[in-house]
Write an enzyme that holds these catalytic residues in place. Structure first.
Site, mmCIF file in Angstrom:
data_model
loop_
_atom_site.group_PDB
_atom_site.id
_atom_site.type_symbol
_atom_site.label_atom_id
_atom_site.label_comp_id
_atom_site.label_asym_id
_atom_site.label_seq_id
_atom_site.Cartn_x
_atom_site.Cartn_y
_atom_site.Cartn_z
ATOM 1 N N GLU A 1 0.846 -1.193 0.000
ATOM 2 C CA GLU A 1 0.000 0.000 0.000
ATOM 3 C C GLU A 1 0.881 1.242 0.000
ATOM 4 O O GLU A 1 1.933 1.264 0.631
ATOM 5 C CB GLU A 1 -0.904 0.028 1.236
ATOM 6 C CG GLU A 1 -2.069 -0.916 1.152
ATOM 7 C CD GLU A 1 -3.041 -0.760 2.302
ATOM 8 O OE1 GLU A 1 -4.151 -1.300 2.189
ATOM 9 O OE2 GLU A 1 -2.695 -0.123 3.315
ATOM 10 N N SER B 1 -3.815 2.549 0.117
ATOM 11 C CA SER B 1 -4.600 2.302 1.321
ATOM 12 C C SER B 1 -6.012 2.829 1.133
ATOM 13 O O SER B 1 -6.248 3.770 0.365
ATOM 14 C CB SER B 1 -3.946 3.007 2.512
ATOM 15 O OG SER B 1 -4.820 3.058 3.616
#
Length: 553
Positions: A442, A468
């Site tokens: 992420e 994210s």
């Protein structure tokens, strides 16, 4: 009962002796054996309280005449793993979770399962296992964290990451950062915005594998304990009726989940996890299907990071049931899908009410007529890429700019912090996909630092990695094929002009096919960043992000 394979008959006397070594009585052994899969740990804030949830589930199982037998699951905290080598392990942990649950369930002959996750990869990992072993199953999560507060401002984990960029840009003092640090995450539970964990917990309701309320009842509310007891009781009904995950997780159920996903503006990670769960359930799922549903599904919510509402606000507004009720007004929900309540979706949402039209926009007055997530395709992403369109500034929905190319997230962060990224740039971060990462990290750090520096409305990021759920801005991830597989993103050069059109769902680089072909002939894939252990094995077998990054033999 399935558990008869480990407890009935003369030849199972040795097995019964081992159950009795656990302290179980004959009465307990003769009842349905219910596996309680508990992700409790002391490193994940969303999991620190799951022992309380598990005890409530066990109470419910016993009340309904079953015998609960608990076993653990691992879980990575994405926030703590963010921005360093630990993030390589986050997505791959999903496969370990699924495999370990499969191993435990098949080895021990459980009659049913109650899954107790709360955070990012744990929820889809458990659902993948449920679809794979296909015995009666229900999910009850730990619930969302309460929102933080500083001087009247409401906060989530997103604000913490963005504050780092604000300090770097001289827009915030370190004393203010410390106050944020002490107040942004005030309780146990999954981080308070519509990030990946809360996205997936909400989608368990939409799919029908969890009871209404599972996605939004705050972690610290006693109602969450009551929900866990009800889940423990309900699993015995599912066992009695032999209603299994694949009876619930049908094509129509996944379409319902996609509609709710688009209405809520969920994390782009749902476009990794839903295909992976569908794969285990034997349901066809493609990014094209996601786009077709997005085209006709209105975006009704702007929860953090897209806006200043939080999951607890969604709870008070009526939760996922209220979202589904709004969508049903336009025929966007299949109300005939079976759920773990043993009722159809239509019955579950019949009494739902939208209690706050500011949090859940009425379907007649959406934020936009199209969904919160879009799949972009073009010569830069022939197999697709994913963006959280609802969290993008209007002026960045269509953008053209020069590529600033980095072969790792770390190099990109250094350039951003050094002030080397300018308004209008398109930051390209490659070799961070499922194979190339390995593990598809992420990218919350670069997006948050840009936002904190005030550049999120002027700079786009494109990666074969992922972002994210806490990311906002023109952040386009899951570019497929990835660079390590020889995808076009590997051949982009510094200064190439990249064109983004999130309205038309296109992502292209202004380079001729002939030039691309020449660059491809000269390309040499860099050596793997990690060449031993689990991640080395993972990189060899993982599929493209467009297929959910699942392991294939």
């Amino acid at each position: 009962m399935r558990s008869n394979s480990v407890k009935r008959g003369l030849e199972r006397a040795p097995h019964r002796s081992l159950f009795k070594a656990l302290g179980l009585t004959d009465e307990e052994i003769n009842r349905p054996l219910i596996g309680i899969v508990n992700a409790k740990s002391e490193i994940v804030p969303g999991h620190m309280h799951l022992d309380k949830i598990a005890e409530a589930v066990k109470a419910g199982v016993r009340l309904a005449g079953g015998t609960p037998i608990e076993f653990p699951s691992i879980g990575v905290c994405d926030g703590i793993a963010m921005g360093h080598i630990g993030m390589h392990y986050s997505l791959p942990s999903r496969e370990l979770i699924a495999d370990s649950i499969e191993s435990m369930v098949i080895a021990h002959g459980y009659d049913g399962l109650v899954l107790i996750p709360d955070c990012d990869k744990i929820i889809p990992g458990m659902l993948m296992a449920a679809a794979r072993v296909n015995i009666p199953t229900i999910v009850v999560s730990g619930g969302p964290m309460l929102k933080g507060r500083v001087d009247g401002k409401e906060l989530s984990l997103t604000d913490m990451f963005e504050a780092v960029g604000a300090v770097q840009a001289g827009k915030m003092k370190e004393e203010e950062l410390e106050e944020y640090e002490n107040n942004a995450c005030p309780s146990c539970g999954s981080c308070s915005g519509m990030f990946t964990a809360n996205s997936m917990n909400c989608l368990t309701e939409a799919i029908g594998i969890a009871l209404p309320g599972n996605g939004t009842i705050p972690a610290v509310y006693s109602e969450r304990i009551r929900l866990a007891k009800l889940a423990g009781m309900k699993i015995l009904e599912l066992v009695k009726e032999d209603i299994k995950p694949r009876d619930i997780m049908t094509k129509e159920a996944f379409y319902n989940a996609l509609a709710v996903d688009m209405a809520l503006g969920c994390s782009t990670n749902s476009m990794l996890h839903l295909p992976a769960i569908a794969h285990e359930a034997g349901v066809e799922f493609s990014l094209d299907i996601a786009n077709s549903i997005s085209e006709k599904t209105p975006n009704l919510c702007k929860l953090a990071p897209a806006g200043r509402h939080f999951v607890e606000d969604l709870y008070f507004a009526g939760g996922v049931s209220a979202i589904m009720k709004e969508l049903s007004k336009k025929g966007l929900i299949n109300e005939n899908c079976l759920t773990v309540t043993l009722k159809k979706v239509g019955e579950n949402i019949s009494r739902a009410v939208n209690k706050n039209p500011q949090v859940i926009r009425p379907v007649e007055n959406p934020y936009s007529e199209t969904g919160g997530i879009a799949v972009l395709k073009g010569n830069l992403a022939p197999d697709g890429s994913v963006v959280k369109r609802s969290a993008v500034a209007e002026k960045m929905l269509v953008h053209k700019g020069p590529a600033r190319v980095f072969d790792s997230e770390d190099d990109a962060i250094k350039a951003i912090l050094a002030g080397k990224i300018n308004k209008g740039d398109v930051v390209v971060i490659r070799y961070e996909g499922p194979k190339g990462g390995p593990g598809m990290r992420e990218m919350l750090m670069p997006t948050s630092v840009l936002a904190g520096m005030g550049l999120d409305a002027d700079v786009a990021l494109i990666t074969d990695g992922r972002f994210s759920g806490a990311t906002r801005g023109a952040s386009i991830g899951h570019v497929s094929p990835e660079a390590a597989s020889g995808g076009p993103i590997a051949f982009v050069k510094e200064g190439d002009i990249i064109s983004i059109d999130m309205k038309a769902c296109t992502l292209s680089v202004e380079v001729s096919p002939e030039e691309f072909e020449n660059r491809k002939k000269e390309w040499v894939c860099p050596p793997p960043k990690i060449d031993k252990g689990y991640l080395a094995r993972y990189a060899k077998f993982v599929s493209s992000a467009s297929e959910g990054a699942v392991l294939k033999l």
